[in-house]
Design a protein around this motif. Structure first.
Motif, PDB file in Angstrom:
ATOM      1  N   LYS A   9       0.817  -1.210   0.000  1.00 18.10           N
ATOM      2  CA  LYS A   9       0.000   0.000   0.000  1.00 18.10           C
ATOM      3  C   LYS A   9       0.855   1.266   0.000  1.00 18.10           C
ATOM      4  O   LYS A   9       0.326   2.359   0.002  1.00 18.10           O
ATOM      5  CB  LYS A   9      -0.927   0.014   1.217  1.00 18.10           C
ATOM      6  N   LEU A  10       2.181   1.100   0.009  1.00 13.90           N
ATOM      7  CA  LEU A  10       3.072   2.244   0.020  1.00 13.90           C
ATOM      8  C   LEU A  10       3.270   2.741  -1.399  1.00 13.90           C
ATOM      9  O   LEU A  10       3.708   1.999  -2.274  1.00 13.90           O
ATOM     10  CB  LEU A  10       4.430   1.880   0.628  1.00 13.90           C
ATOM     11  N   LEU A  11       2.958   3.998  -1.618  1.00 14.54           N
ATOM     12  CA  LEU A  11       3.213   4.622  -2.913  1.00 14.54           C
ATOM     13  C   LEU A  11       4.553   5.337  -2.812  1.00 14.54           C
ATOM     14  O   LEU A  11       4.667   6.394  -2.190  1.00 14.54           O
ATOM     15  CB  LEU A  11       2.095   5.616  -3.265  1.00 14.54           C
ATOM     16  N   TYR A  12       5.571   4.723  -3.381  1.00 16.02           N
ATOM     17  CA  TYR A  12       6.914   5.286  -3.310  1.00 16.02           C
ATOM     18  C   TYR A  12       7.036   6.450  -4.269  1.00 16.02           C
ATOM     19  O   TYR A  12       6.635   6.374  -5.425  1.00 16.02           O
ATOM     20  CB  TYR A  12       7.965   4.223  -3.656  1.00 16.02           C
ATOM     21  N   THR A  13       7.583   7.554  -3.768  1.00 18.59           N
ATOM     22  CA  THR A  13       7.917   8.699  -4.618  1.00 18.59           C
ATOM     23  C   THR A  13       9.346   9.116  -4.303  1.00 18.59           C
ATOM     24  O   THR A  13       9.914   8.710  -3.282  1.00 18.59           O
ATOM     25  CB  THR A  13       6.973   9.893  -4.367  1.00 18.59           C
ATOM     26  N   LYS A  14       9.905   9.934  -5.151  1.00 21.84           N
ATOM     27  CA  LYS A  14      11.282  10.382  -4.926  1.00 21.84           C
ATOM     28  C   LYS A  14      11.401  11.217  -3.659  1.00 21.84           C
ATOM     29  O   LYS A  14      12.470  11.329  -3.073  1.00 21.84           O
ATOM     30  CB  LYS A  14      11.781  11.173  -6.131  1.00 21.84           C
ATOM     31  N   TYR A  15      10.282  11.775  -3.207  1.00 21.42           N
ATOM     32  CA  TYR A  15      10.315  12.596  -2.001  1.00 21.42           C
ATOM     33  C   TYR A  15      10.566  11.755  -0.748  1.00 21.42           C
ATOM     34  O   TYR A  15      11.080  12.265   0.246  1.00 21.42           O
ATOM     35  CB  TYR A  15       9.027  13.403  -1.872  1.00 21.42           C
ATOM     36  N   GLY A  43      11.192  -0.489   4.206  1.00 22.06           N
ATOM     37  CA  GLY A  43      10.649  -1.364   3.176  1.00 22.06           C
ATOM     38  C   GLY A  43      10.722  -0.773   1.791  1.00 22.06           C
ATOM     39  O   GLY A  43       9.886  -1.046   0.936  1.00 22.06           O
ATOM     40  N   VAL A  44      11.752   0.039   1.558  1.00 22.04           N
ATOM     41  CA  VAL A  44      11.916   0.723   0.272  1.00 22.04           C
ATOM     42  C   VAL A  44      13.117   0.123  -0.450  1.00 22.04           C
ATOM     43  O   VAL A  44      14.127  -0.201   0.170  1.00 22.04           O
ATOM     44  CB  VAL A  44      12.131   2.239   0.503  1.00 22.04           C
ATOM     45  N   ASP A  45      13.009  -0.014  -1.765  1.00 20.91           N
ATOM     46  CA  ASP A  45      14.088  -0.567  -2.578  1.00 20.91           C
ATOM     47  C   ASP A  45      15.274   0.399  -2.594  1.00 20.91           C
ATOM     48  O   ASP A  45      15.131   1.567  -2.954  1.00 20.91           O
ATOM     49  CB  ASP A  45      13.583  -0.816  -3.995  1.00 20.91           C
TER      50      ASP A  45
END
Length: 95
Positions: A9-15, A43-45
């Motif tokens: 459910k995490l929407l990864y953005t550059k921010y 939990g981010v790549d």
């Protein structure tokens, strides 16, 4: 953040990457392993984070170069204006 990433459910953005970088920067944690562990805990790549940070750092350097160029331009314009005013004053004094 890690729970959202685990549930997809995490929407990864550059921010997110920039925020992680700023947090580490403010904490004076300059070790690359600190970023690696923070990204892992969130939990981010790490590859995405590194590529976004590379882009961010490139933009910061371009911004710094643009500010320097603007300062040089303004200084040159002030000098030219001062020379023009001096010539006008000289011309007015000779008449």
């Amino acid at each position: 953040m890690a729970t959202q990433a685990a549930a997809d459910k995490l929407l990864y953005t550059k921010y997110i990457a920039i925020g992680m970088f700023r947090m580490l920067e403010l904490a004076k944690a300059t070790d690359p392993k600190a970023l690696e562990s923070l990204a892992g805990a969130g939990g981010v790549d790490l590859k995405k984070v590194n590529s976004d940070l590379a882009m961010y750092k490139g933009l910061l350097s371009k911004l710094a170069a643009a500010k320097e160029l603007q300062a040089e331009f303004l200084e040159r314009e002030k000098r030219k204006t001062a020379e023009r005013l001096a010539k006008k004053a000289e011309k007015a004094a000779s008449e």
